[in-house]
Design a protein around this motif. Sequence first.
Motif, PDB file in Angstrom:
ATOM      1  N   THR A 183      42.530  37.135  45.129  1.00 56.08           N
ATOM      2  CA  THR A 183      43.727  36.324  45.360  1.00 56.08           C
ATOM      3  C   THR A 183      44.005  36.178  46.851  1.00 56.08           C
ATOM      4  N   THR A 184      43.825  37.273  47.583  1.00 57.36           N
ATOM      5  CA  THR A 184      44.044  37.228  49.032  1.00 57.36           C
ATOM      6  C   THR A 184      43.012  36.335  49.708  1.00 57.36           C
ATOM      7  N   MET A 185      41.761  36.414  49.254  1.00 54.51           N
ATOM      8  CA  MET A 185      40.704  35.561  49.805  1.00 54.51           C
ATOM      9  C   MET A 185      41.024  34.082  49.582  1.00 54.51           C
ATOM     10  N   VAL A 186      41.434  33.727  48.368  1.00 54.51           N
ATOM     11  CA  VAL A 186      41.779  32.332  48.075  1.00 54.51           C
ATOM     12  C   VAL A 186      42.948  31.883  48.940  1.00 54.51           C
ATOM     13  N   ASN A 187      43.937  32.745  49.062  1.00 58.49           N
ATOM     14  CA  ASN A 187      45.102  32.390  49.886  1.00 58.49           C
ATOM     15  C   ASN A 187      44.691  32.122  51.327  1.00 58.49           C
ATOM     16  N   ALA A 188      43.781  32.936  51.831  1.00 54.50           N
ATOM     17  CA  ALA A 188      43.357  32.778  53.223  1.00 54.50           C
ATOM     18  C   ALA A 188      42.566  31.494  53.436  1.00 54.50           C
ATOM     19  N   TYR A 210      35.298  30.104  38.201  1.00 56.06           N
ATOM     20  CA  TYR A 210      35.163  31.349  37.461  1.00 56.06           C
ATOM     21  C   TYR A 210      34.674  32.475  38.375  1.00 56.06           C
ATOM     22  N   GLY A 211      35.246  33.646  38.193  1.00 56.07           N
ATOM     23  CA  GLY A 211      34.844  34.821  38.955  1.00 56.07           C
ATOM     24  C   GLY A 211      35.765  35.153  40.104  1.00 56.07           C
ATOM     25  N   TYR A 212      36.680  34.205  40.442  1.00 56.65           N
ATOM     26  CA  TYR A 212      37.573  34.419  41.575  1.00 56.65           C
ATOM     27  C   TYR A 212      39.022  34.174  41.142  1.00 56.65           C
ATOM     28  N   PRO A 213      39.583  35.171  40.442  1.00 58.60           N
ATOM     29  CA  PRO A 213      40.924  35.008  39.870  1.00 58.60           C
ATOM     30  C   PRO A 213      41.999  34.841  40.933  1.00 58.60           C
ATOM     31  N   ILE A 214      43.029  34.075  40.551  1.00 59.07           N
ATOM     32  CA  ILE A 214      44.234  33.913  41.366  1.00 59.07           C
ATOM     33  C   ILE A 214      45.363  34.497  40.537  1.00 59.07           C
ATOM     34  N   ARG A 215      45.908  35.626  40.962  1.00 58.57           N
ATOM     35  CA  ARG A 215      46.815  36.393  40.107  1.00 58.57           C
ATOM     36  C   ARG A 215      48.279  36.016  40.256  1.00 58.57           C
ATOM     37  N   PHE A 216      48.572  34.937  40.934  1.00 61.00           N
ATOM     38  CA  PHE A 216      49.954  34.465  40.946  1.00 61.00           C
ATOM     39  C   PHE A 216      50.303  33.937  39.553  1.00 61.00           C
ATOM     40  N   PRO A 217      51.515  34.173  39.058  1.00 62.42           N
ATOM     41  CA  PRO A 217      51.888  33.626  37.750  1.00 62.42           C
ATOM     42  C   PRO A 217      51.750  32.107  37.740  1.00 62.42           C
ATOM     43  N   SER A 218      51.206  31.588  36.646  1.00 63.49           N
ATOM     44  CA  SER A 218      50.982  30.149  36.543  1.00 63.49           C
ATOM     45  C   SER A 218      51.279  29.674  35.125  1.00 63.49           C
ATOM     46  N   ILE A 219      51.897  28.498  35.022  1.00 69.44           N
ATOM     47  CA  ILE A 219      52.021  27.868  33.712  1.00 69.44           C
ATOM     48  C   ILE A 219      50.612  27.647  33.180  1.00 69.44           C
TER      49      ILE A 219
END
Length: 675
Positions: free
Chosen positions: A203-208, A310-319
């Motif tokens: 999640t941090t990687m995606v955010n960056a 796939y393989g790189y989850p983003i753990r922020f809550p999402s609809i």
Amino acid sequence: MTTTRVAVDVGGTFTDVCIMDEQTGEIRIEKTPSTPDDPMRAIMTGVSQANIDLADVTLFSHGTTVATNALITRKLPRTAMVCTEGFRDVVEIRRSNKEDLWDTYKDVAKPYIPRRDRLTVKERVDAAGEIIQPLDEEEVRRVAGILKKRGVKAIAVCFINSYVNASNEIRVREILREVMPDVHISTSSEIMPEIFEHERFSTTMVNAVVSPVVVDYVSRLSDKLTEGGYRRDLLLLHSGGGVMTPASVKDFAARLAGSGIAAGAIASRFIGNLCGYENSIGFDMGGTSTDVSLTYQGESTVTKDWYIEYGYPIRFPSIEVLTIGAGGGSLAWRDEGGSLRNGPQSAGAQPGPACYSNGNEVATNTDANVVLGRLGHSLAGGDITLDPTLAENAVRETVAEPFGMELHEAAEAIIDVANANMANAVRLLSISRGRDPRDFALVAFGGAGALHGAAVAQELAIPVVIVPPNPGVTSAMGCLLVDIQHDFSDSFMADASTTTAQDLEAAFAKIEQEAVDRLHHEGVLPEDTVLQRSVEMMYQGQWRSLSVSAPPKITSTQDLVDGFHAEHAREYNFRRDDSPVSIFRVGVKAIGVVQKANLPSFEVVKHVPEPAGQRAVWFKGKQCDAAIYHRQDIKAGAEFSGPAIVEQIDSTVVVPPNTTATVDKYLNILIRVKG
């Protein structure tokens, strides 16, 4: 006093602008072709075409696909990761699983940050938060010098166990900013302070990686609106179903990765509730894809298990939204086994379907609908002309001749395959989750949703289809129906039987203060602030948790445990009241209430409207005469039967044989499927 609100939804084919008058609830719309190279150009074109004076706008809300497209295309700035020594490959090892276990040739995509840009430093914090190896600051400065020479635009700082003690990550961020003050820095302890290092690192990687792209886009759009006279914050829709200001986007850019698809789910929930259906399925079919969402008992289903790749989850809550490659521009093709397929390949905005006369010669769903008479000879109020001869040639050459079919049989086959694909998507989100689609209404919207909605409902035995007044811009309208919203959480791993109400209150107090501070920073007044608590729990030995709502003041931990047992029974159809329960996490949803405009309602007078004409339309291999109605001429209380076609500027509604349609007081068309 100005009372205009504007919402913009950028799609793969069209950019929709929705303009609402706060006092009357009146909505008008504007559509303009999307500009994938720079979405802002289409937005400003739409604003100009709609004759909007930005000085008169009280709220400008936007659902954007910029972050999503950047991740899909991997057009990302160079980004680095600084990790604890020995944990450089967490994001590459992942969970050592695959999307398709049986496909030995399909590999999981590479991490967004390559290994050469994942550097390590010496430091170590244990699981209790104790520092067992101090941070080597000289090594951090050496790493900072390397990254500066490489010209990285963003950095993710991911240390093991930093969720219980963030001091080392905070110090690294300070040093990096001394050396590179303009670089975007994301720390895992701030982005996702939770156990499970892969999900936190990912999640941090995606955010960056998306931060430079998103912040640049949001800043440019915000400046452009300000130049035009807009005087308030631009509001960006995020994956959790709320909006955030540019100030929050700078820190949590990855929350916009699900921005575009969330708007439709929000609007679908609102329309279903408005029509008296607490259970509804959102069916948003556009030019490139179809988004399916589910509302149960008046609330959207929310997930933390989602990703763009796939393989790189983003753990922020999402609809929770399921997207498949089925849209008006989806291409028909023949696979190696000789079967007819539909999508996910798409003609997109350019060149578009064959009937657009832009050079495409492969049949699309739009071409098939033109051949079947379900679409007329123009779209968008006449701005787009459809050539029926080109549509027929495409269907004939792509499907009819290769499969030995008659022209209209081939066109219906194209539509049938598309409808089957979309019905399967609905099954995945409903039947596979223990929900019976017969207990739901289908809210059909998007440019093509109303064309296919009734057929999909017939396939699944869904009794009623709701088509909103402006289906083509319903997603944009969803941006007008949300509040400022942020989600905060903190790990709280303890045995429920030994945890007191005071322990939980202390944990909530910490994150609630952070939530209040964030909303205050965004200009939300105390009287408009709402905090909603939740506690995630699990049976001891499990690793999947369930969220349970918590009251504003906790007086009994046992009440939360009882709620967990009930939620577990609802979700998994069993409960174990005698099994010990663990508390996993506490969370707070911080809401800054934004005043909503009310949609206008009209007096319902039952009548049969007068058709504007007739057209030959094909259904199930038979040609029949369908009544043609203009949407603006159909008033509240109108009742008519299929076959019928309702045409409007942003969409076309198909009412098949053996269905009836009524118009409610909000001008929604309710199509009831017989049998």
